[in-house]
Design a protein around this motif. Sequence first.
Motif, short mmCIF file in Angstrom:
data_model
loop_
_atom_site.label_atom_id
_atom_site.label_comp_id
_atom_site.label_asym_id
_atom_site.label_seq_id
_atom_site.Cartn_x
_atom_site.Cartn_y
_atom_site.Cartn_z
N ASP A 1 -9.04 100.63 71.82
CA ASP A 1 -10.42 100.21 71.54
C ASP A 1 -10.52 98.71 71.31
O ASP A 1 -11.52 98.08 71.67
CB ASP A 1 -10.96 100.95 70.31
CG ASP A 1 -11.24 102.42 70.60
OD1 ASP A 1 -11.36 103.19 69.64
OD2 ASP A 1 -11.35 102.79 71.79
N SER A 2 -9.49 98.13 70.74
CA SER A 2 -9.52 96.71 70.39
C SER A 2 -9.52 95.80 71.61
O SER A 2 -9.86 94.62 71.50
CB SER A 2 -8.32 96.37 69.50
OG SER A 2 -7.11 96.67 70.15
N LYS B 1 -10.63 97.06 74.85
CA LYS B 1 -11.50 97.63 75.89
C LYS B 1 -12.61 96.64 76.24
O LYS B 1 -13.25 96.05 75.37
CB LYS B 1 -12.09 98.95 75.37
CG LYS B 1 -12.57 99.89 76.44
CD LYS B 1 -12.95 101.24 75.84
CE LYS B 1 -11.73 101.96 75.30
NZ LYS B 1 -12.07 103.31 74.78
#
Length: 124
Positions: free
Chosen positions: A60-61, A63
Amino acid sequence: QLQASGGGLVQAGGSLTLSCTASGRTFRDYDMAWFRQAPGKEREFVSAMRYRGGATLYADSVKGRFTISRDNAKNMVYLQMDSLKPDDTAVYYCTTTPRVAYSALAVPSSYAYWGQGTQVTVSS
């Protein structure tokens, strides 16, 4: 064997492209991934791509900022890193393994072969 390159020092907001060359076997049927490790922290999943250029997975960091790609003809995997942040500072490792379950792609212990790492430093 895996050999990562392309790291360096870049200002926040800048870009880098990491490359990883695989040798010794044909990795077309292997899943490939990038992990990173900052000082004092555990190794962290960044991105993975399934064998033969299939599905991708991103932390997520990263993306929307990082893009993984591979060239099976050249036995290479790349990580295009844009909009870099100081929190992206780490040693980046490429890794590969014979096909694993999609759910295992983000798990370091899933991978059989690791490169030596390349340092990425992002200054604020």
